[in-house]
Design a protein around this motif. Structure first.
Motif, PDB file in Angstrom:
ATOM      1  N   LYS A 101      21.979   9.165  15.441  1.00  0.00           N
ATOM      2  CA  LYS A 101      22.383   7.910  15.933  1.00  0.00           C
ATOM      3  C   LYS A 101      23.375   7.432  14.788  1.00  0.00           C
ATOM      4  CE  LYS A 101      18.095   5.918  17.790  1.00  0.00           C
ATOM      5  NZ  LYS A 101      17.165   4.946  17.430  1.00  0.00           N
ATOM      6  N   ARG A 102      22.979   7.435  13.522  1.00  0.00           N
ATOM      7  CA  ARG A 102      23.680   6.963  12.503  1.00  0.00           C
ATOM      8  C   ARG A 102      25.056   7.486  12.594  1.00  0.00           C
ATOM      9  NH1 ARG A 102      19.190   5.897   9.656  1.00  0.00           N
ATOM     10  NH2 ARG A 102      19.471   4.237   8.051  1.00  0.00           N
ATOM     11  N   ARG A 103      25.235   8.760  12.680  1.00  0.00           N
ATOM     12  CA  ARG A 103      26.475   9.708  12.528  1.00  0.00           C
ATOM     13  C   ARG A 103      27.498   9.030  13.646  1.00  0.00           C
ATOM     14  NH1 ARG A 103      24.558  14.123  10.410  1.00  0.00           N
ATOM     15  NH2 ARG A 103      23.255  14.736  12.005  1.00  0.00           N
ATOM     16  N   ILE A 149      19.626  11.058   1.870  1.00  0.00           N
ATOM     17  CA  ILE A 149      18.552  11.200   2.845  1.00  0.00           C
ATOM     18  C   ILE A 149      18.966  10.211   3.841  1.00  0.00           C
ATOM     19  CG2 ILE A 149      16.222  10.086   2.911  1.00  0.00           C
ATOM     20  CD1 ILE A 149      15.819  11.016  -0.077  1.00  0.00           C
ATOM     21  N   LYS A 150      19.862   9.448   3.825  1.00  0.00           N
ATOM     22  CA  LYS A 150      20.145   8.605   4.831  1.00  0.00           C
ATOM     23  C   LYS A 150      21.708   8.378   4.759  1.00  0.00           C
ATOM     24  CE  LYS A 150      16.264   5.878   6.081  1.00  0.00           C
ATOM     25  NZ  LYS A 150      15.485   4.773   6.294  1.00  0.00           N
ATOM     26  N   LEU A 151      22.445   8.415   5.856  1.00  0.00           N
ATOM     27  CA  LEU A 151      23.754   8.317   5.607  1.00  0.00           C
ATOM     28  C   LEU A 151      24.337   6.865   5.818  1.00  0.00           C
ATOM     29  CD1 LEU A 151      25.041  11.090   8.165  1.00  0.00           C
ATOM     30  CD2 LEU A 151      25.003  11.227   5.540  1.00  0.00           C
ATOM     31  N   HIS A 153      27.130   4.616   6.683  1.00  0.00           N
ATOM     32  CA  HIS A 153      28.458   4.698   7.071  1.00  0.00           C
ATOM     33  C   HIS A 153      29.403   3.614   6.481  1.00  0.00           C
ATOM     34  CE1 HIS A 153      27.625   1.043   9.775  1.00  0.00           C
ATOM     35  NE2 HIS A 153      28.925   1.152   9.756  1.00  0.00           N
ATOM     36  N   ASN A 154      28.976   2.673   5.842  1.00  0.00           N
ATOM     37  CA  ASN A 154      29.704   1.650   5.575  1.00  0.00           C
ATOM     38  C   ASN A 154      30.293   1.787   4.013  1.00  0.00           C
ATOM     39  OD1 ASN A 154      27.001   1.084   4.939  1.00  0.00           O
ATOM     40  ND2 ASN A 154      27.200  -1.160   5.403  1.00  0.00           N
ATOM     41  N   VAL A 155      30.047   3.011   3.424  1.00  0.00           N
ATOM     42  CA  VAL A 155      30.624   3.104   2.233  1.00  0.00           C
ATOM     43  C   VAL A 155      31.826   4.370   2.332  1.00  0.00           C
ATOM     44  CG1 VAL A 155      29.182   1.909   0.664  1.00  0.00           C
ATOM     45  CG2 VAL A 155      28.487   4.073   1.583  1.00  0.00           C
ATOM     46  N   SER A 239      12.177  -9.861   1.001  1.00  0.00           N
ATOM     47  CA  SER A 239      13.354  -9.443   0.841  1.00  0.00           C
ATOM     48  C   SER A 239      13.923  -9.016   2.007  1.00  0.00           C
ATOM     49  CB  SER A 239      13.158  -8.049  -0.267  1.00  0.00           C
ATOM     50  OG  SER A 239      12.858  -8.343  -1.484  1.00  0.00           O
ATOM     51  N   GLN A 240      13.081  -8.377   2.806  1.00  0.00           N
ATOM     52  CA  GLN A 240      13.454  -8.068   4.441  1.00  0.00           C
ATOM     53  C   GLN A 240      12.440  -8.270   5.278  1.00  0.00           C
ATOM     54  OE1 GLN A 240      15.539  -4.153   3.620  1.00  0.00           O
ATOM     55  NE2 GLN A 240      16.883  -4.608   4.971  1.00  0.00           N
ATOM     56  N   THR A 241      12.704  -8.798   6.355  1.00  0.00           N
ATOM     57  CA  THR A 241      11.484  -8.969   7.241  1.00  0.00           C
ATOM     58  C   THR A 241      12.009  -8.955   8.650  1.00  0.00           C
ATOM     59  OG1 THR A 241      10.496 -10.808   5.829  1.00  0.00           O
ATOM     60  CG2 THR A 241       9.610 -10.834   8.027  1.00  0.00           C
ATOM     61  N   SER A 310       3.848   0.971   1.720  1.00  0.00           N
ATOM     62  CA  SER A 310       5.237   0.713   0.797  1.00  0.00           C
ATOM     63  C   SER A 310       6.021   1.969   0.734  1.00  0.00           C
ATOM     64  CB  SER A 310       4.430   0.570  -0.596  1.00  0.00           C
ATOM     65  OG  SER A 310       3.619   1.790  -0.883  1.00  0.00           O
ATOM     66  N   LYS A 311       7.099   1.891   0.138  1.00  0.00           N
ATOM     67  CA  LYS A 311       8.028   2.831  -0.102  1.00  0.00           C
ATOM     68  C   LYS A 311       8.245   3.094  -1.716  1.00  0.00           C
ATOM     69  CE  LYS A 311      13.278   3.282  -0.393  1.00  0.00           C
ATOM     70  NZ  LYS A 311      14.592   2.760   0.117  1.00  0.00           N
ATOM     71  N   PRO A 312       8.124   4.160  -2.065  1.00  0.00           N
ATOM     72  CA  PRO A 312       7.561   5.397  -1.324  1.00  0.00           C
ATOM     73  C   PRO A 312       6.358   5.314  -0.964  1.00  0.00           C
ATOM     74  CG  PRO A 312       8.162   6.113  -3.707  1.00  0.00           C
ATOM     75  CD  PRO A 312       8.371   4.575  -3.490  1.00  0.00           C
ATOM     76  N   THR A 315      10.061   4.581   3.992  1.00  0.00           N
ATOM     77  CA  THR A 315      11.078   3.958   3.732  1.00  0.00           C
ATOM     78  C   THR A 315      11.015   2.446   4.258  1.00  0.00           C
ATOM     79  OG1 THR A 315      12.195   4.622   5.766  1.00  0.00           O
ATOM     80  CG2 THR A 315      12.907   5.745   3.644  1.00  0.00           C
ATOM     81  N   ILE A 316      11.912   1.521   4.020  1.00  0.00           N
ATOM     82  CA  ILE A 316      11.999   0.211   4.443  1.00  0.00           C
ATOM     83  C   ILE A 316      12.212   0.074   6.069  1.00  0.00           C
ATOM     84  CG2 ILE A 316      13.030  -2.105   4.566  1.00  0.00           C
ATOM     85  CD1 ILE A 316      13.537  -1.545   1.434  1.00  0.00           C
ATOM     86  N   GLU A 317      13.246   0.813   6.399  1.00  0.00           N
ATOM     87  CA  GLU A 317      13.583   0.954   7.955  1.00  0.00           C
ATOM     88  C   GLU A 317      12.652   2.117   8.442  1.00  0.00           C
ATOM     89  OE1 GLU A 317      15.566  -1.043   9.230  1.00  0.00           O
ATOM     90  OE2 GLU A 317      16.619  -1.960   7.594  1.00  0.00           O
ATOM     91  N   TRP A 318      12.571   2.228   9.677  1.00  0.00           N
ATOM     92  CA  TRP A 318      11.688   3.060  10.174  1.00  0.00           C
ATOM     93  C   TRP A 318      12.446   4.495  10.744  1.00  0.00           C
ATOM     94  CZ3 TRP A 318       6.457   2.709  13.291  1.00  0.00           C
ATOM     95  CH2 TRP A 318       5.942   1.291  12.565  1.00  0.00           C
TER      96      TRP A 318
END
Ligand code: XMP
Length: 319
Positions: A101-103, A149-151, A153-155, A239-241, A310-312, A315-318
């Motif tokens: 999906k990310r790719r 671990i996660k790509l 894309h915006n860098v 921080s993120q909700t 918690s992380k680790p 991760t924050i996102e699922w």
């Protein structure tokens, strides 16, 4: 004493000197970093700035409208909104694997951004909201496995591919400084304090295969979560909700009828650096209100869970 107002003034001067009479493109994401970069550049070079907002169809509720409002009403910037939702949906059809999906999202983003950017004549620079922690992380990330671990894309990639020179006016700043700078430049509070949102957007919060229907459910549930946390005065403390739509149906009862509907997970984390995070100890009454509202107001949802990982190791996102 180091003052943000001096920083703004100095940076604006430097930008003018470097840019001269050439044009700068700035990609807007709806987040605070790119918004502050755009506001800073607008102050420096006004009409020589062109902003591009790629709406990938994976944004939060009202997100496109909020950005458009800030950058056309307040700044009168040259704003190009690319409604690329259909292309993204097509590219994501039948795809449920998170990295794939990310790719695909990354690829579509580059295509959409490129085709709009090439329409902007005599553009020479690309402005990016790289912060000090990104600078450190990208240096350190090269010799560690964590970066892959996660790509993200915006860098990287885009400026070289387009032949642009990069401008990164926030390279020396931390997030809290960027927020204060945003306020100083006149950005709306809501935008400046918005929680970070991943480039792949709701796609990584809509688990499994994505459909418009699922996205609509997630968007409504997410808006309720954010609205209630704000109403409780806890939005800036967390921080993120956000909400996550699980690819799971479960049995419920509504009136006399049995239901077999979707499950929404609520995720809220507290963190300083997003590398480690703890789940927010949100008050039970707030969680109760969020749950009741989602189940009553969002059609197709009959169960709400609170993520207490918690992380680790989570991760924050699922995805
Ligand atoms: P995780 O899920 O790895 O997330 O604990 C850490 C932080 O990074 C954000 N994130 C992303 N941001 N593109 C982005 O721009 C991405 O692909 C991406 N994946 C995760 C996440 O929202 C959190 O703030």
């Amino acid at each position: 004493k180091w003052q943000l107002s001096d920083f703004a003034e100095e940076t604006i001067g430097q930008i003018r000197e470097i840019v001269g009479d050439r044009r700068v493109i700035c990609g807007l994401s709806g987040g605070v970093d790119s918004s502050v970069v755009a506001a800073l550049l607008y102050k420096a070079i006004g009409p020589q700035l062109a902003c591009i907002l790629v709406d990938n169809g994976l944004l939060r509720k009202a997100e496109q409208a909020d950005v458009v409002k800030a950058f056309t009403e307040h700044f009168k910037a040259d704003l190009h909104v690319v409604d690329a939702g259909p292309q993204f949906m097509e590219a994501l059809e039948g795809i449920s694997e998170p990295q794939e999906k990310r790719r695909r999202i990354g690829h579509q983003f580059i295509e959409a951004f490129k085709s709009e950017a090439t329409k902007i004549e005599s553009a020479h620079f690309l402005a990016q909201g790289t912060l000090y922690p990104d600078v450190i992380e990208s240096g350190a990330a090269q010799d560690g496995p964590a970066a892959t671990i996660k790509l993200h894309h915006n860098v990287g990639g885009l400026p070289e591919e387009l032949g642009f020179e990069l401008i990164e006016p926030l390279r020396d700043l931390f997030k809290d400084e960027v927020r204060r700078l945003g306020i100083e430049l006149g950005l709306p509070e809501d935008l400046v304090w918005r929680h970070p949102f991943p480039g792949p957007g709701l796609a990584v919060r809509c688990l499994g295969e994505i459909t418009e229907e699922k996205l609509a459910v997630l968007r409504e549930a997410d808006a309720i979560v954010v609205e209630e946390v704000k109403a409780a005065g806890l939005y800036r403390q967390t921080s993120q909700t956000f909400a996550v739509l699980l690819p799971v149906q479960s049995v419920g009862v509504m009136g006399d009828a049995r239901t077999y509907d979707n499950c929404v997970a609520v995720r809220s984390v507290d963190t300083d650096d997003f590398m480690t995070a703890d789940w927010s100890r949100l008050p039970y009454d707030l969680l109760a209100k969020i749950s009741t509202r989602i189940i009553n107001e969002v059609k197709g949802v009959n169960r709400v869970c609170y993520d207490i990982s918690s992380k680790p190791p989570a991760t924050i996102e699922w995805e």
